[in-house]
Enzyme design. Structure first.
Site, short mmCIF file in Angstrom:
data_model
loop_
_atom_site.label_atom_id
_atom_site.label_comp_id
_atom_site.label_asym_id
_atom_site.label_seq_id
_atom_site.Cartn_x
_atom_site.Cartn_y
_atom_site.Cartn_z
N HIS A 415 32.69 120.14 -185.78
CA HIS A 415 31.59 120.96 -185.25
C HIS A 415 32.08 121.83 -184.10
CE1 HIS A 415 27.21 121.37 -183.96
NE2 HIS A 415 27.85 121.74 -182.87
N GLU A 416 32.68 121.19 -183.11
CA GLU A 416 33.07 121.93 -181.92
C GLU A 416 34.21 122.91 -182.18
OE1 GLU A 416 31.36 122.10 -179.35
OE2 GLU A 416 30.00 120.45 -179.69
N HIS A 419 32.84 126.10 -183.36
CA HIS A 419 32.49 126.99 -182.25
C HIS A 419 33.72 127.72 -181.73
CE1 HIS A 419 28.30 125.96 -181.73
NE2 HIS A 419 28.57 124.68 -181.60
N HIS A 422 34.82 130.49 -183.86
CA HIS A 422 33.90 131.61 -183.71
C HIS A 422 34.36 132.48 -182.54
CE1 HIS A 422 29.34 132.86 -183.80
NE2 HIS A 422 30.15 133.89 -183.91
#
Length: 624
Positions: A415-416, A419, A422
């Site tokens: 998940h992290e 980020h 991104h």
């Protein structure tokens, strides 16, 4: 569920307080050596030492009078405007590095007062920066749309780097004050952040968290990290002990926690009214130009999908062989799996899981996860939760994690790093002014990675039990990220409506409202023990105004994109990566729509609910 996501940079409209836009989320080095306070990340990429950090801070302080002196020059022409904004951006980039360094050092160990003081020092600097540049939006508005558009057309710097922010400022004309008013609101940003600081101090150092003995012989201190690590205990008695002890202790501080939240809500109402918004919700959505219908459609479609959620709780009760369902029964996996995942495992599995995103994505992620960008493991004094901080443009993201060696830890890792990728992709394409993506798109990158991870693990599963485990984790992911966050969104809306109506706000009244929501969302056959309704105070996201709904919209979008990539090819993959590369170069709803998904209608949310129901069907089929 990730507890904290933090990304931020300052837009052109510097009247918006930097403190409201600050940190980000991430960390990453499975084999990084320990640094100061036991952290694994290397902050020397920001500054070689504290002396260099302080020198940079002083440079920002010294630059503020120069930035203030640009006031009155924008009307001198496009070149004058470009010069002013370029200087503001350059100082902002330096200030963000100063802020990121102080913030990360503060989070390494919240007990070290010197680090907390430096962090507070930079927050005050951010407020001063806002005051020094508060004139920008009013001055742009005074020029008028026609002149501003002529400046954009006649100057390459304005056109390439500042056009979006300038047009955004023009769009918000009705909610922008004069220079003095903007200066006052900028100065108010620091005291308005006080309630969150109080809440964090209570949780991180002042509440005497209990230590409990579990049936396996372990002793566990139940602070926020300890609660997260033990709430899924196999023993039902242990789970009840954990919930009773953690929420029971929190309940002793209900009045103080309620006072902090009430003060925060009053601050939100104050800001909305000062900017002439009809409500706090309208004010919060205005910056990203998200239609209010998106928020209300999400809640309506989630409410319509509650029968599927209730169905999942009955499946859970059946599989766990329980006589009834209590709130402390929602976290244990439907099927136990003893497999542990080391940091090396997490890295290797994540790299394989995201292969559908293409070789360039995998190569970039591989290099990033091998660097010293991450502080991965829990320790006493460290800030709880997980985040990626991508605010240091021109450096790289940093990640703070508190991983357990379980599938939840693996999911958090994926998940992290979603980020972080991104930020890496946006920064590689966009100039600083257009790189900072809003949370509305940020959580798509993280949830898409989680979906890809689950699909990969299901494909690798060798037994029926493994498949049920990963399907169960998928179910829990959708429950926690869609249904639970939508419930939070409904609670947050209700809190603000109470504040706007002048109703009495207290810890007791907020707990009562939250309890009613818990009962409705979990259904008539689910037992909600009243003391657990203090849970609202455990959620730090409520101090980031109207933030939680973006988790729910994002998992709907992230799931849609993941399935389109898995079922499609290069075209679908590039459409998704275009969302990441776009950064903050356009309104988020428009960025997503350009890649084929309309977030303003009910379809994304109905699709998620349908996927949730299909997952229940798949588990029931495997059970026979």
């Amino acid at each position: 569920m990730i507890e904290t996501d933090r990304r931020g940079a300052l837009g052109l409209a510097a009247a918006l307080p930097l403190a409201s836009a600050l940190p980000s989320l991430f960390a990453g080095a499975a084999h990084a050596a320990a640094g100061p306070n036991g952290a694994a990340w290397d902050l020397t990429d920001l500054f070689p030492d504290l002396a260099a950090w302080d020198a940079a801070r002083k440079e920002v302080v010294a630059a503020l009078p120069r930035l203030a002196a640009y006031k009155g020059t924008l009307g001198q022409g496009a070149d004058a405007m470009a010069k002013a904004f370029e200087d503001i951006s350059a100082v902002t980039i330096k200030m963000m590095r100063v802020y990121v360094h102080a913030s990360l050092r503060a989070d390494e160990d919240v007990r070290i007062s010197a680090n907390q003081e430096r962090n507070a020092q930079v927050e005050d600097l951010a407020s001063s920066f806002g005051e020094a540049t508060a004139w920008t939006a009013p001055e742009v508005l005074a020029l008028g749309k026609d002149k501003v558009e002529s400046y954009i057309a006649g100057n390459a710097v304005l056109k390439g780097r500042f056009a979006y922010a300038l047009r955004k400022t023009l769009r918000q004309a009705a909610h922008t004050l004069d220079a003095k008013g903007e200066q006052i609101l900028a100065a108010a940003s620091s005291p308005l952040g006080g309630p969150q600081t109080i809440r964090e101090q209570l949780f991180n150092s002042d509440i005497p968290w209990p230590t409990v003995s579990l049936s396996d012989g372990r002793s566990q201190r139940l602070d926020a990290q300890g609660y997260t690590l033990t709430r899924d205990a196999p023993s039902r008695e242990d789970r009840k002990t954990v919930f009773d002890s953690f929420f029971g202790q929190m309940g002793k501080f209900e009045s103080s926690l309620g006072a902090a939240m009430a003060a925060k809500l009053k601050g939100d109402v104050f800001e909305a009214r000062m900017r002439s918004y009809p409500s706090s919700l309208a004010g919060a959505l205005s910056g990203d130009n998200v239609p209010e219908s998106v928020y209300r459609t999400l809640i309506a479609e989630t409410d319509a999908g509650l029968p599927q959620l209730h169905r999942s709780f009955e499946l859970r009760r059946r599989m766990l062989k329980l006589p009834d369902m209590h709130y402390y029964d929602i976290y244990p996996p439907l099927v136990s799996m003893e497999r542990k995942f080391t940091l090396t495992d997490m890295r290797n599995i994540t790299l394989k899981a995201v292969a559908p995103l293409g070789p360039d994505y995998v190569k970039r992620l591989g290099a990033a996860t091998a660097a010293k960008w991450m502080d991965p493991l829990p320790r006493p004094g460290k800030r709880p939760g997980a985040y990626m901080n991508g605010s240091a443009y021109g450096v790289h993201p940093y990640l703070l994690l508190n991983l357990g060696e379980n599938y939840e830890g693996l999911s958090t890792y994926a998940h992290e790093w979603g980020h972080a990728m991104h930020s890496i992709l946006a920064d590689s394409v966009q100039p600083f002014e257009l790189s900072d993506y809003p949370i509305f798109t940020a959580e798509i990158a993280s949830t898409c990675n989680e979906v890809l991870l689950t699909e990969y693990m299901l494909a690798q599963a060798k037994t029926k039990e493994e498949k049920i485990y990963y399907l169960g984790m998928r179910l829990e992911g959708m429950r926690g990220t869609f249904f639970r966050q939508a419930m939070f969104a409904e609670f947050e809306l209700k809190m603000h409506e109470m504040a706007e109506a002048g109703e009495g706000l207290s810890g007791e009244s907020l707990t009562r409202v939250y309890l009613d929501l818990l009962k409705r969302y979990h259904g008539p056959n689910f037992v909600i023990d009243a003391p657990y309704a203090i849970e609202w105070a455990y959620i730090p996201h409520f101090y980031s105004q109207f933030y939680v709904y973006k988790y729910a919209t994002s998992i709907a979008a992230g799931t849609w994109f993941a399935h389109s990539i898995l079922n499609g090819g290069k075209v679908e993959r590039e459409r998704y990566l275009d969302v990441l590369r776009a950064g903050g170069s356009a309104d988020p709803v428009d960025i997503i729509k350009a890649s084929g998904l309309d977030m303003t209608g009910p379809e994304p949310y109905r699709g998620l609910v349908a996927d949730f129901g299909a997952t229940i069907d798949a588990i029931e089929k495997l059970l026979g």
